[in-house]
Design a protein around this motif. Structure first.
Motif, PDB file in Angstrom:
ATOM      1  N   SER A 214      13.245  -2.916  21.223  1.00 12.78           N
ATOM      2  CA  SER A 214      12.934  -1.708  21.993  1.00 12.78           C
ATOM      3  C   SER A 214      12.580  -1.974  23.444  1.00 12.78           C
ATOM      4  O   SER A 214      12.734  -1.080  24.278  1.00 12.78           O
ATOM      5  CB  SER A 214      11.776  -0.943  21.331  1.00 12.78           C
ATOM      6  N   MET A 215      12.102  -3.185  23.778  1.00 17.59           N
ATOM      7  CA  MET A 215      11.590  -3.407  25.127  1.00 17.59           C
ATOM      8  C   MET A 215      11.933  -4.799  25.634  1.00 17.59           C
ATOM      9  O   MET A 215      11.992  -5.762  24.862  1.00 17.59           O
ATOM     10  CB  MET A 215      10.076  -3.201  25.157  1.00 17.59           C
ATOM     11  N   ALA A 216      12.147  -4.876  26.949  1.00 20.70           N
ATOM     12  CA  ALA A 216      12.407  -6.155  27.610  1.00 20.70           C
ATOM     13  C   ALA A 216      12.179  -5.970  29.100  1.00 20.70           C
ATOM     14  O   ALA A 216      12.119  -4.837  29.601  1.00 20.70           O
ATOM     15  CB  ALA A 216      13.835  -6.629  27.344  1.00 20.70           C
ATOM     16  N   VAL A 217      12.058  -7.079  29.813  1.00 16.03           N
ATOM     17  CA  VAL A 217      12.001  -7.018  31.268  1.00 16.03           C
ATOM     18  C   VAL A 217      13.396  -7.291  31.815  1.00 16.03           C
ATOM     19  O   VAL A 217      14.291  -7.752  31.094  1.00 16.03           O
ATOM     20  CB  VAL A 217      10.985  -8.035  31.840  1.00 16.03           C
ATOM     21  N   VAL A 218      13.588  -6.978  33.077  1.00 17.50           N
ATOM     22  CA  VAL A 218      14.885  -7.162  33.722  1.00 17.50           C
ATOM     23  C   VAL A 218      15.382  -8.593  33.505  1.00 17.50           C
ATOM     24  O   VAL A 218      14.654  -9.565  33.722  1.00 17.50           O
ATOM     25  CB  VAL A 218      14.774  -6.851  35.227  1.00 17.50           C
ATOM     26  N   GLN A 307       1.738  -3.836  26.951  1.00 16.90           N
ATOM     27  CA  GLN A 307       1.962  -3.966  25.516  1.00 16.90           C
ATOM     28  C   GLN A 307       3.418  -3.639  25.214  1.00 16.90           C
ATOM     29  O   GLN A 307       4.082  -2.957  25.989  1.00 16.90           O
ATOM     30  CB  GLN A 307       1.027  -3.053  24.725  1.00 16.90           C
ATOM     31  N   ARG A 308       3.888  -4.164  24.090  1.00 18.99           N
ATOM     32  CA  ARG A 308       5.272  -3.907  23.690  1.00 18.99           C
ATOM     33  C   ARG A 308       5.302  -3.195  22.344  1.00 18.99           C
ATOM     34  O   ARG A 308       4.394  -3.333  21.527  1.00 18.99           O
ATOM     35  CB  ARG A 308       6.068  -5.206  23.608  1.00 18.99           C
ATOM     36  N   LEU A 309       6.393  -2.476  22.144  1.00 21.99           N
ATOM     37  CA  LEU A 309       6.596  -1.713  20.917  1.00 21.99           C
ATOM     38  C   LEU A 309       7.474  -2.504  19.957  1.00 21.99           C
ATOM     39  O   LEU A 309       8.535  -3.005  20.339  1.00 21.99           O
ATOM     40  CB  LEU A 309       7.261  -0.374  21.249  1.00 21.99           C
ATOM     41  N   TYR A 310       7.027  -2.582  18.692  1.00 20.11           N
ATOM     42  CA  TYR A 310       7.791  -3.276  17.657  1.00 20.11           C
ATOM     43  C   TYR A 310       7.919  -2.369  16.434  1.00 20.11           C
ATOM     44  O   TYR A 310       7.037  -1.549  16.154  1.00 20.11           O
ATOM     45  CB  TYR A 310       7.106  -4.589  17.266  1.00 20.11           C
ATOM     46  N   LEU A 347      14.875  -5.371  11.823  1.00 17.07           N
ATOM     47  CA  LEU A 347      13.444  -5.092  11.913  1.00 17.07           C
ATOM     48  C   LEU A 347      12.738  -6.191  12.703  1.00 17.07           C
ATOM     49  O   LEU A 347      13.166  -7.347  12.721  1.00 17.07           O
ATOM     50  CB  LEU A 347      12.830  -4.994  10.515  1.00 17.07           C
ATOM     51  N   ASP A 348      11.614  -5.817  13.326  1.00 21.96           N
ATOM     52  CA  ASP A 348      10.772  -6.795  14.015  1.00 21.96           C
ATOM     53  C   ASP A 348       9.739  -7.404  13.069  1.00 21.96           C
ATOM     54  O   ASP A 348       9.325  -8.547  13.258  1.00 21.96           O
ATOM     55  CB  ASP A 348      10.031  -6.137  15.179  1.00 21.96           C
ATOM     56  N   PHE A 349       9.288  -6.623  12.097  1.00 24.78           N
ATOM     57  CA  PHE A 349       8.302  -7.134  11.142  1.00 24.78           C
ATOM     58  C   PHE A 349       8.502  -6.447   9.796  1.00 24.78           C
ATOM     59  O   PHE A 349       9.127  -5.385   9.705  1.00 24.78           O
ATOM     60  CB  PHE A 349       6.866  -6.947  11.650  1.00 24.78           C
ATOM     61  N   GLN A 350       7.967  -7.076   8.756  1.00 21.50           N
ATOM     62  CA  GLN A 350       8.150  -6.554   7.404  1.00 21.50           C
ATOM     63  C   GLN A 350       7.049  -7.071   6.495  1.00 21.50           C
ATOM     64  O   GLN A 350       6.557  -8.191   6.659  1.00 21.50           O
ATOM     65  CB  GLN A 350       9.514  -6.981   6.849  1.00 21.50           C
ATOM     66  N   ALA A 351       6.681  -6.252   5.518  1.00 20.79           N
ATOM     67  CA  ALA A 351       5.748  -6.660   4.470  1.00 20.79           C
ATOM     68  C   ALA A 351       6.354  -6.312   3.120  1.00 20.79           C
ATOM     69  O   ALA A 351       6.697  -5.150   2.875  1.00 20.79           O
ATOM     70  CB  ALA A 351       4.399  -5.965   4.634  1.00 20.79           C
ATOM     71  N   ASN A 352       6.514  -7.313   2.269  1.00 26.54           N
ATOM     72  CA  ASN A 352       6.872  -7.069   0.874  1.00 26.54           C
ATOM     73  C   ASN A 352       5.581  -6.751   0.128  1.00 26.54           C
ATOM     74  O   ASN A 352       4.781  -7.640  -0.150  1.00 26.54           O
ATOM     75  CB  ASN A 352       7.550  -8.296   0.265  1.00 26.54           C
ATOM     76  N   GLY A 513      13.811   4.366   5.041  1.00 22.98           N
ATOM     77  CA  GLY A 513      13.196   5.634   4.660  1.00 22.98           C
ATOM     78  C   GLY A 513      11.823   5.802   5.252  1.00 22.98           C
ATOM     79  O   GLY A 513      10.928   6.350   4.626  1.00 22.98           O
ATOM     80  N   GLY A 514      11.620   5.358   6.483  1.00 23.26           N
ATOM     81  CA  GLY A 514      10.327   5.430   7.143  1.00 23.26           C
ATOM     82  C   GLY A 514      10.017   4.120   7.837  1.00 23.26           C
ATOM     83  O   GLY A 514      10.245   3.041   7.282  1.00 23.26           O
ATOM     84  N   LEU A 515       9.516   4.211   9.078  1.00 22.82           N
ATOM     85  CA  LEU A 515       9.189   3.017   9.853  1.00 22.82           C
ATOM     86  C   LEU A 515       7.847   3.187  10.546  1.00 22.82           C
ATOM     87  O   LEU A 515       7.430   4.303  10.873  1.00 22.82           O
ATOM     88  CB  LEU A 515      10.254   2.746  10.920  1.00 22.82           C
ATOM     89  N   ALA A 516       7.202   2.056  10.776  1.00 26.03           N
ATOM     90  CA  ALA A 516       5.981   2.014  11.575  1.00 26.03           C
ATOM     91  C   ALA A 516       6.313   1.410  12.930  1.00 26.03           C
ATOM     92  O   ALA A 516       6.959   0.361  13.011  1.00 26.03           O
ATOM     93  CB  ALA A 516       4.914   1.174  10.876  1.00 26.03           C
ATOM     94  N   GLY A 517       5.883   2.082  13.982  1.00 22.78           N
ATOM     95  CA  GLY A 517       5.968   1.513  15.317  1.00 22.78           C
ATOM     96  C   GLY A 517       4.587   1.050  15.731  1.00 22.78           C
ATOM     97  O   GLY A 517       3.621   1.821  15.633  1.00 22.78           O
ATOM     98  N   VAL A 518       4.451  -0.198  16.154  1.00 22.09           N
ATOM     99  CA  VAL A 518       3.142  -0.704  16.587  1.00 22.09           C
ATOM    100  C   VAL A 518       3.233  -1.164  18.034  1.00 22.09           C
ATOM    101  O   VAL A 518       4.236  -1.734  18.470  1.00 22.09           O
ATOM    102  CB  VAL A 518       2.629  -1.862  15.692  1.00 22.09           C
TER     103      VAL A 518
END
Length: 637
Positions: A214-218, A307-310, A347-352, A513-518
């Motif tokens: 979602s985010m980066a610098v030039v 801060q960055r969005l993941y 995905l950037d992160f995941q929890a089983n 079926g649903g995501l968390a943005g942190v």
């Protein structure tokens, strides 16, 4: 950075060593407790005899018609004692797979062939019996009043059935027929060491899905994950062809050259783009036969943001959850699930967060240790973060625990909720209630823990739990929202909880079926992800990875500022104050920016933002052609 396709050892259905304890002793223990599924799990591989499978179709694809499939059981040298039994578990699927014994002219007729007298019964799986959730009479139990001589065969022939819509997700899904054998007639059956199974193959590619960081610098490389899927949204692992990239203005500046896919890519590739102009950007991918998809928004900064969005899915089930093994058409191994989330859905992160509780037939303490080792191996800070997690189900509601550390002891349930909460609190866990409002185990909010329950899961495959009677609710339950249990009702009662969404996926499809943005100030790390949850520095989305900024400036009249970008048109922006819509706008664009001054004098109140997005024909499968939503966590004054 770990590159390439991650290859981790998978747990599979590991055989636990009985450790000198006799089957008689195990039977006595689990019969007394009624934990039928725990007994089956602990004795996996103790069943005697062999099973082989034959099918009328040489290649099985999603939704295909099968003229017949036959599972043949061969008794061991010692045979089966009189009163013993052989049970076949029929895999789930569409209505045409509901077994019946009475009419050979109708679909799903199941025929038992044997040279000895038999009694045939339909049974519910042990898990359904012990949990009192009778859903499918999918077990065919063949009782042998006179036994079965050694070497003799017993066959199950299932006629005129339709395969489910699922195919291989990562590492070898199949059409599976477990066989359980009571060889000595004592009433207790054990699984055979090898399961009768046939491979399932996805259909040809029909869709492309591109998901971006979602985010980066030039000038910083931006990750693009591009995956091909068949008509039923199975990974099209045999996809071949060129995929081309373009920006919103049609240019290709900074984008990858056309990429050629071959079967070795298994339908997914990760490539990188660069952008030299700050602002929001989107990338469109185009393949053969009209396959096209637009990415989620990418925000480019001139300088490093604070801060960055993941994006991640914090609620994924694997074959280590018994209900997935019993009910899901397809599951993944524990390691395979992380591969799917990272390399198929970007995905950037995941929890089983598999169900905790050996008694329910989930995992043992030894398996929990192995699950954590796999989670730690898959953790790749800065690229893909995995979080140690599990789910605690209870008649008074379910909740998931998340841990910063990678070595968590096997939790003993203790008294609920006090005993469980005490153990989790000592480990610094975040505890997130989920499917809080529908009629299947709605959450009892008397068990709310203000320190650990910083956020609530307000959307998943179970539906939407925002406010009472919210529509669309996207729930298949009889009562989608039970009065007094929704998120907004709890905010009105004085609780301070942010929000996330997760899939609660049991079918090897994390992130669908649903995501968390942190928002993380520490980069993409476990501490950054878990810390954002504790601080409520997060928000929820049905699946669109929309970028949402929400700020409230205090004063005589609070000023609320919103800036957003999405992967689909933003049809509506709403500001909710104390549970009611206080202001709304209809931008009908990929971006939205507005400022609103609350005309009321400041008082004790809270605000959150809800975006409504136009439905998309190509997106994460559970939201195809459905309106999507994005919810900010509240701000309190």
């Amino acid at each position: 950075m770990k590159t390439g396709l991650m290859v981790l050892c998978c747990i599979g259905l590991m055989l636990e060593c009985v450790g000198g304890v006799s089957l008689d002793e195990l039977q006595a223990e689990y019969a007394e407790k009624g934990h039928l599924e725990a007994y089956l799990m602990l004795t996996r591989g103790q069943g005697v005899g062999t099973a082989e499978i034959h099918c009328s179709e040489k290649i099985l694809t999603p939704g295909c018609a099968v003229d017949w499939v036959e599972v043949v059981y061969a008794a061991p040298k010692g045979g089966i004692a009189p009163g013993g039994s052989v049970t076949l578990a029929v895999p789930p699927g569409p209505s045409q797979t509901t077994i019946q014994f009475d009419d050979s002219g109708k679909p799903a007729w199941l025929q038992v062939k044997a040279a000895v007298p038999v009694q045939v019964e339909k049974k519910n799986p042990a898990f359904e019996i012990q949990e009192a959730c009778l859903a499918r009479e999918s077990n065919v139990k063949v009782i042998l009043p006179e036994g079965l001589p050694g070497g003799s065969k017993l066959s199950f022939v299932w006629h005129d059935v339709v395969l489910d819509q699922h195919a291989r997700r990562w590492n070898g899904d199949s059409w599976r027929f477990p066989v359980m054998v009571d060889h000595d007639g004592d009433g207790w059956a054990e699984h055979l060491p090898e399961m009768a199974s046939l491979p399932k193959t996805a259909g040809p590619a029909k869709y492309l899905l591109v998901r971006a960081a979602s985010m980066a610098v030039v000038g910083e490389p931006v990750r693009l994950t591009v995956s091909a899927f068949d008509e039923q949204w199975n990974p099209a692992q045999s996809f071949e062809g060129m995929v081309r990239f373009s920006r919103e203005d049609g240019s290709t500046d900074g984008l990858p050259s056309p990429v050629k896919y071959s079967p070795v890519d298994q339908g997914s590739k990760t490539v990188f783009a660069t952008f030299n102009d700050p602002g929001f950007h989107w990338v469109t991918v185009t393949g053969k036969n009209g396959m096209v998809n637009r990415s989620n928004p990418i925000e480019i900064f001139e300088h490093e943001p604070k801060q960055r969005l993941y994006w991640g899915d914090l609620h994924v089930h694997t074959e280590m959850s018994c209900d997935a093994r019993v009910w899901a058409e397809t599951t993944s191994t524990y390691a395979g699930s992380y591969n799917i989330g990272r390399y198929r859905y970007g995905l950037d992160f995941q929890a089983n967060a598999d169900h905790h509780g050996f008694e329910q037939g989930n995992y043992t303490p030894a398996e929990w240790e192995h699950m954590q080792r796999i989670t730690n191996e898959a953790n790749d800070p800065g690229e893909f973060v995995t979080v140690v997690a599990n789910e605690y189900s209870h008649p008074h509601g379910d909740s998931n625990a998340y841990f910063r550390q990678g070595d968590v002891p096997f939790i003993k349930r203790g008294n609920y909720p006090g005993g469980l909460h005490k153990q989790l609190r000592s480990l610094g866990a975040v505890l997130i209630p989920h499917h809080v409002s529908q009629n299947m185990r709605p959450f009892h909010w008397d068990n709310y823990h203000p320190e650990m329950m910083s956020v609530c899961e307000i959307f998943s495959n179970h539906g939407r739990a925002e406010f009472l009677n919210n529509k669309p609710h996207y729930s298949k339950k009889k009562v989608p929202t039970v009065k007094g249990t929704t998120w907004v009702e709890q905010l009105l009662s004085g609780k301070q909880m942010g929000c996330i969404a997760s899939s609660d996926d049991h079918r090897a499809r994390p992130g669908t079926g649903g995501l968390a943005g942190v928002w993380s100030r520490e980069g993409l790390t476990r501490d950054g992800v878990v810390g954002a949850l504790l601080e409520r520095n997060c928000y929820a989305t049905t699946s669109d990875r929309a970028i949402l900024y929400f700020d409230v400036k205090k004063g005589d009249h609070p000023v609320l500022s919103i800036r957003a970008a999405a992967g689909s048109l933003i049809e509506k922006v709403e500001i909710i104050k104390n549970g009611e819509v206080a202001h709304a706008a209809a931008p009908n664009a990929l971006t939205a920016e507005l400022s609103w001054t609350d005309p009321a004098a400041p008082s004790k109140c809270w605000y959150y933002v809800r975006l409504t997005l136009k439905a998309q024909a190509v997106c994460e499968e559970n939201l195809v052609n459905k309106k999507q939503f994005v919810w900010s966590s509240p701000v309190w004054l």
